[in-house]
Design a protein around this motif. Structure first.
Motif, PDB file in Angstrom:
ATOM      1  N   PHE A 211      38.076  -9.761 -65.683  1.00 33.99           N
ATOM      2  CA  PHE A 211      38.947  -8.684 -66.126  1.00 33.99           C
ATOM      3  C   PHE A 211      40.290  -8.773 -65.389  1.00 33.99           C
ATOM      4  O   PHE A 211      40.426  -9.457 -64.376  1.00 33.99           O
ATOM      5  CB  PHE A 211      38.308  -7.316 -65.863  1.00 33.99           C
ATOM      6  CG  PHE A 211      36.891  -7.206 -66.362  1.00 33.99           C
ATOM      7  CD1 PHE A 211      36.608  -7.266 -67.711  1.00 33.99           C
ATOM      8  CD2 PHE A 211      35.841  -7.063 -65.468  1.00 33.99           C
ATOM      9  CE1 PHE A 211      35.304  -7.173 -68.162  1.00 33.99           C
ATOM     10  CE2 PHE A 211      34.537  -6.973 -65.900  1.00 33.99           C
ATOM     11  CZ  PHE A 211      34.270  -7.030 -67.262  1.00 33.99           C
TER      12      PHE A 211
ATOM     13  N   GLN B  42      41.007  -0.748 -67.242  1.00 31.13           N
ATOM     14  CA  GLN B  42      40.436  -0.437 -68.548  1.00 31.13           C
ATOM     15  C   GLN B  42      38.990   0.043 -68.458  1.00 31.13           C
ATOM     16  O   GLN B  42      38.267  -0.027 -69.444  1.00 31.13           O
ATOM     17  CB  GLN B  42      40.510  -1.686 -69.442  1.00 31.13           C
ATOM     18  CG  GLN B  42      41.918  -2.201 -69.673  1.00 31.13           C
ATOM     19  CD  GLN B  42      42.802  -1.177 -70.359  1.00 31.13           C
ATOM     20  OE1 GLN B  42      42.330  -0.397 -71.174  1.00 31.13           O
ATOM     21  NE2 GLN B  42      44.086  -1.184 -70.030  1.00 31.13           N
TER      22      GLN B  42
ATOM     23  N   HIS C  51      36.643  -1.240 -66.339  1.00 29.06           N
ATOM     24  CA  HIS C  51      35.721  -2.311 -65.988  1.00 29.06           C
ATOM     25  C   HIS C  51      35.496  -2.318 -64.475  1.00 29.06           C
ATOM     26  O   HIS C  51      36.393  -1.976 -63.697  1.00 29.06           O
ATOM     27  CB  HIS C  51      36.267  -3.677 -66.418  1.00 29.06           C
ATOM     28  CG  HIS C  51      36.591  -3.754 -67.876  1.00 29.06           C
ATOM     29  ND1 HIS C  51      35.641  -3.689 -68.862  1.00 29.06           N
ATOM     30  CD2 HIS C  51      37.788  -3.875 -68.521  1.00 29.06           C
ATOM     31  CE1 HIS C  51      36.206  -3.791 -70.052  1.00 29.06           C
ATOM     32  NE2 HIS C  51      37.522  -3.898 -69.869  1.00 29.06           N
TER      33      HIS C  51
ATOM     34  N   CYS D 122      28.663  -7.174 -63.685  1.00 33.63           N
ATOM     35  CA  CYS D 122      29.856  -6.548 -64.271  1.00 33.63           C
ATOM     36  C   CYS D 122      29.424  -5.370 -65.141  1.00 33.63           C
ATOM     37  O   CYS D 122      28.335  -5.381 -65.740  1.00 33.63           O
ATOM     38  CB  CYS D 122      30.661  -7.554 -65.102  1.00 33.63           C
ATOM     39  SG  CYS D 122      31.354  -8.919 -64.151  1.00 33.63           S
ATOM     40  N   TRP D 123      30.287  -4.360 -65.215  1.00 29.35           N
ATOM     41  CA  TRP D 123      30.032  -3.188 -66.054  1.00 29.35           C
ATOM     42  C   TRP D 123      31.323  -2.818 -66.774  1.00 29.35           C
ATOM     43  O   TRP D 123      32.438  -3.121 -66.304  1.00 29.35           O
ATOM     44  CB  TRP D 123      29.562  -2.007 -65.213  1.00 29.35           C
ATOM     45  CG  TRP D 123      28.310  -2.260 -64.432  1.00 29.35           C
ATOM     46  CD1 TRP D 123      27.030  -2.097 -64.831  1.00 29.35           C
ATOM     47  CD2 TRP D 123      28.239  -2.740 -63.073  1.00 29.35           C
ATOM     48  NE1 TRP D 123      26.158  -2.427 -63.830  1.00 29.35           N
ATOM     49  CE2 TRP D 123      26.866  -2.818 -62.736  1.00 29.35           C
ATOM     50  CE3 TRP D 123      29.199  -3.093 -62.120  1.00 29.35           C
ATOM     51  CZ2 TRP D 123      26.433  -3.256 -61.500  1.00 29.35           C
ATOM     52  CZ3 TRP D 123      28.777  -3.537 -60.884  1.00 29.35           C
ATOM     53  CH2 TRP D 123      27.414  -3.609 -60.577  1.00 29.35           C
ATOM     54  N   SER D 124      31.192  -2.146 -67.891  1.00 28.34           N
ATOM     55  CA  SER D 124      32.330  -1.669 -68.670  1.00 28.34           C
ATOM     56  C   SER D 124      32.146  -0.194 -69.001  1.00 28.34           C
ATOM     57  O   SER D 124      31.056   0.374 -68.836  1.00 28.34           O
ATOM     58  CB  SER D 124      32.485  -2.482 -69.964  1.00 28.34           C
ATOM     59  OG  SER D 124      32.751  -3.841 -69.670  1.00 28.34           O
ATOM     60  N   ASP D 125      33.227   0.410 -69.490  1.00 30.92           N
ATOM     61  CA  ASP D 125      33.238   1.824 -69.867  1.00 30.92           C
ATOM     62  C   ASP D 125      32.867   2.711 -68.671  1.00 30.92           C
ATOM     63  O   ASP D 125      32.096   3.664 -68.788  1.00 30.92           O
ATOM     64  CB  ASP D 125      32.279   2.075 -71.033  1.00 30.92           C
ATOM     65  CG  ASP D 125      32.627   3.364 -71.776  1.00 30.92           C
ATOM     66  OD1 ASP D 125      33.792   3.808 -71.666  1.00 30.92           O
ATOM     67  OD2 ASP D 125      31.740   3.923 -72.438  1.00 30.92           O
TER      68      ASP D 125
END
Length: 842
Positions: free
Chosen positions: A267, A291, A293, A307-310
């Protein structure tokens, strides 16, 4: 304590972690507050309950920021920092209130005390609005930048202050030195004379320093966030370790202003870097991106862990109260009527995981039970076959040894009985004789061998003299031809300085090692010097015969190396060195019974120039087979520290350890010596050499040539692959001692003999005096008269005085004293001889 409600309609929510709890700050118009105080700041703290797998409300409170209804109040940032006056870590929140005309902005720094009250700490006004990155560091101190100027304020600063230096691309941080020092780092605007373009400024001392000691100049413009890991001041030089996230989607580790390691992250637009201490499992870097992340990277291996999102926010603290830290990820909630802590994940990526509101993904399909059983049976069958092969080889070796022992006993019996014995050929026993037994020399007589033996004691022939510079050390190597015929145990290499007009050559302090250059293929360069470490190969007389091709010139060659520090040579102006070979002549081959003699041979000169100092790292292309690659390998084996470890798994087989090492990222096979694997990653300060020697499916020896830190890191990762019952221990050194060890043993023997000899003499003397004392003391007179008692007491006192005098000046037996002196003199001569040999070898 009540559970967090799901109808939370707060806006502008900011959160931080403190003391294992999550604290949420919100600016809102709260109807519960007085009508005249409509704009306020509220907070709520939550703690995690394992049984309910939810965050429960711990405390809450509110404070008024403005009494005017039209005032616009907003939160700038919140952070935990050390309150210097109270010496505790406190949660701080910075809020701003815009005036009605919009011409000024009022800022207030509030502290959440242990009494669960928000107290004002700093208040100040600015003609502009803070934009960009605002930091709250220890003090508390608020730092920000505006129009290439850096400003700060604190309770001790008495208002807003500006540093006298203008800088752009500014970054703030804290050096963990003693009480901690706050600094600003950026590009000086304009460029100052006699200063680096990368400039740093210490707020406490008020002076500038070279910022390239923290971040190199090319990285200032692309660094988005940074964190100082360690810092130390050695004299006037600052040494620190820094982790930084760049706009090139890289996580870079710097040590003393140079790049140590890099990691590609998936990212961009990094905002913050946090560190998680998971205890015995190591540390993690948690990088938050703009964003939503989040990326976690292992500190030890510098590899991405997860890794993680949102993600709405990421926090680090001991939320479970278990003594180690965990990561709390609060995910963005798209539902309107849900609370801010309804979707979260608590994990340390090492076995701890608590989540709520996450859509559980279907697990990866595992193979069917029949297929799993088949794979297990195949693995067990392969292990059984390898075990049977090893067992058959051991039984074959035992039979050969038993036959040799029986024949030896028969030969000794025949010799004692006067009978003549015809020994069998060595080839029939599968052994190699102690001397050459080629078919061409089978018909030679003893007289022919005696005539040829003087050639063995001739001067060794030099094949090549080379040198390398690595790790600020000079390595000089010498390769002898195959027909040199000198023993490896008595060979060493020393260096002499170039003699000047009015000076004599001086001996340079070096450390010498000896290597056998074996044939290319399965054999590898093997350390044969006693001081070089343990070797895996057995003695030649016990090894099964291996037919060596006649054109293999390097099969019997000997390599001797000497290493010394480069800095003393350069400072003394020495650019040429003489290489001197020390070896032991085989005088007993010509005159049986005579003692070996030492000789010195001048082998050539080594010249240093600027090209040597700027040469590239060693073993850049280990896949080629050249003399230069072999010399690079010998240089690394000489310079690097060596550990030989025994790996033993009593319950389970070790598996394919060699394949596991080769599958690790960065390991390459060295073609000139295939048993050695090279790890030369860009971030490592020095390369790493590995050699795995399996003894059987359950045991093996591992040789590591590297620094101590690299060795510990590799063993830590290797333990995760090995079975739980496996244990690793250092291999004992071979029985042949080095000169230093012999000298130490001789000195220890001398001290022990002296102590035991004196003790025995004194013990004999004390026993004699004790016997005399018993005979001299008479019984107390029965008459009991005063004169008899006085005479008895006077005699006893005189005997005690005489005994004390003899104890202080003991008189021993002359014969026993002479025997002790002769014994100690003999032992002292042996220790002096060992000291002379050790001095000569060094």
């Amino acid at each position: 304590m009540e559970k967090l409600s799901s109808d939370d309609s707060n806006r502008n929510v900011h959160g931080l972690s403190h003391g294992g709890k999550i604290i949420l700050f919100t600016c809102k118009r709260d109807p519960a507050v007085n009508v005249s105080e409509r704009s306020g700041l509220t907070y709520r703290s939550f703690y995690f309950e394992r049984e309910g797998n939810a965050f429960l409300n711990a405390t809450e409170g509110a404070t008024a920021i403005s009494k005017k209804l039209s005032a616009h109040v907003d939160i700038v940032t919140c952070k935990c920092a050390v309150d210097v006056q109270k010496r505790v870590k406190t949660a701080f929140v910075l809020v701003t209130k815009k005036s009605e005309k919009g011409s000024s902005f009022k800022y207030s720094l509030l502290a959440l005390r242990s009494s669960h009250r928000l107290e004002p700490c700093i208040e100040f006004k600015l003609p502009y609005q803070m934009k960009g990155k605002v930091c709250i560091l220890q003090g508390p101190t608020v730092l920000w930048s505006h129009d290439n100027s850096v400003s700060y304020t604190s309770p001790l600063a008495e208002g807003v202050r500006k540093i006298p230096i203008q800088m752009s691309k500014c970054h703030f941080g804290e050096l963990p030195i003693q009480k901690g020092q706050l600094f600003a780092l950026g590009l000086s605007e304009p460029l100052l004379a006699n200063h680096s373009p990368t400039l740093g400024y210490l707020f406490e001392g008020g002076h500038a320093f070279d910022g390239s000691l923290i971040l190199p100049h090319p990285y200032i413009c692309i660094t988005q966030c940074m964190r100082v890991l360690t810092a130390d001041r050695v004299g006037d030089v600052l040494r620190c370790a820094v982790i930084a996230a760049t706009s090139n989607q890289q996580l870079v580790l710097f040590e003393n202003g140079t790049v140590k390691d890099t990691c590609e992250v998936p990212f961009g637009q990094a905002e913050d870097i946090q560190m998680v201490d998971t205890g015995r499992n190591g540390c993690l870097f948690v990088v938050s991106f703009k964003q939503g992340h989040v990326c976690a990277v292992w500190k030890e291996t510098f590899q991405i862990a997860s890794c993680w999102s949102d993600v709405g926010s990421a926090h680090v603290d001991d939320f479970l109260g278990c003594g180690t830290e965990q990561i709390l990820l609060i995910f963005r909630n798209k539902e309107i009527f849900s609370g801010p802590l309804e979707k979260f994940l608590i994990t340390d990526l090492c076995g701890i995981s608590y989540s709520c509101g996450q859509g559980s993904e279907a697990p990866k399909a595992s193979p069917p039970p029949q297929e799993t059983s088949l794979l297990t049976l195949q693995a067990l069958e392969s292990r059984l076959q390898s075990g049977l092969i090893v067992l058959q080889e051991l039984e074959r070796e035992v039979r050969v040894k038993d036959r040799v022992v029986q024949q030896s006993i028969q030969v000794l019996t025949d010799v004692l009985s006067g009978r003549e014995t015809v020994p069998s050929q060595p080839e029939q026993e599968g052994l190699v004789a102690l001397w050459d037994s080629d078919e061409e020399s089978n018909d030679e007589t003893l007289d022919d061998k005696l005539h040829e033996s003087p050639a063995l004691s001739s001067r060794p022939k030099i094949d090549k003299l080379w040198h390398r510079i690595t790790e600020e050390q000079l390595v000089v190597g010498l390769i002898l031809t195959a027909d040199s015929g000198i023993p490896a145990s008595g060979v060493s290499l020393s260096l002499l300085t170039e003699p000047g007009q009015n000076s004599t050559p001086a001996v340079i302090q070096t450390r010498s090692q000896v290597f056998w250059l074996s044939a290319p293929g399965p054999s590898t360069p093997t350390l044969s010097s006693p001081s070089s470490g343990f070797t895996f190969s057995e003695p030649a007389a016990k090894r099964c015969r291996q037919h060596i091709a006649s054109d293999d010139f390097s099969a019997c060659r000997l390599a001797v190396t000497a290493v010394t520090k480069l800095a003393p040579l350069l400072t003394s102006g020495c650019v040429k060195c003489r290489a001197m070979l020390h070896y032991v002549e085989k005088a007993e081959a010509v005159f049986p019974g005579s003692s070996p003699t030492t000789a010195v041979l001048h082998c050539g000169e080594v010249s240093l120039d600027i090209h040597d100092l700027c040469q590239k790292p060693l073993l850049q292309n280990p896949q080629i087979k050249t003399d230069e690659v072999r010399e690079d390998l010998l240089s690394l084996l000489t310079v690097l520290d060596n550990w030989v470890l025994s790996v033993d798994s009593p319950d389970y087989s070790l598996g394919d350890i060699d394949g596991w090492i080769k599958r690790r990222e960065g390991f390459k096979k060295i073609d000139v010596s295939p048993e050695y694997l090279l790890l030369d990653s860009p971030g490592s300060s020095a390369p790493m050499l590995l050699r795995w020697h399996p003894i059987n499916p359950f045991q093996g020896d591992l040789s590591i040539h590297s620094s101590q830190l690299q060795m510990i890191q590799f063993l830590d990762s290797m333990l995760s692959y090995l079975p739980d019952s496996c244990y690793i221990q250092p291999v004992k050194r071979p029985r042949s001692q080095s000169m230093t060890q012999k000298l130490a043993s001789a000195l220890e023997k001398e001290v022990l003999s002296l102590r035991e000899g004196l003790s025995s003499l004194l013990c004999v003397k004390d026993e004699e005096e004790r016997n005399k004392g018993r005979a001299g003391h008479g019984e107390i007179p029965d008459s009991g008269s005063a004169e008899d008692l006085i005479r008895y007491g006077r005699e006893a006192w005189q005997q005690n005085v005489e005994k004390s005098r003899l104890r202080l000046n003991p008189v021993v037996d002359a014969g026993k004293y002479r025997e002790m002196i002769q014994s100690i003199s003999q032992i002292k001569m042996e220790s002096d001889l060992a000291a002379l040999r050790q001095l000569y070898q060094s």
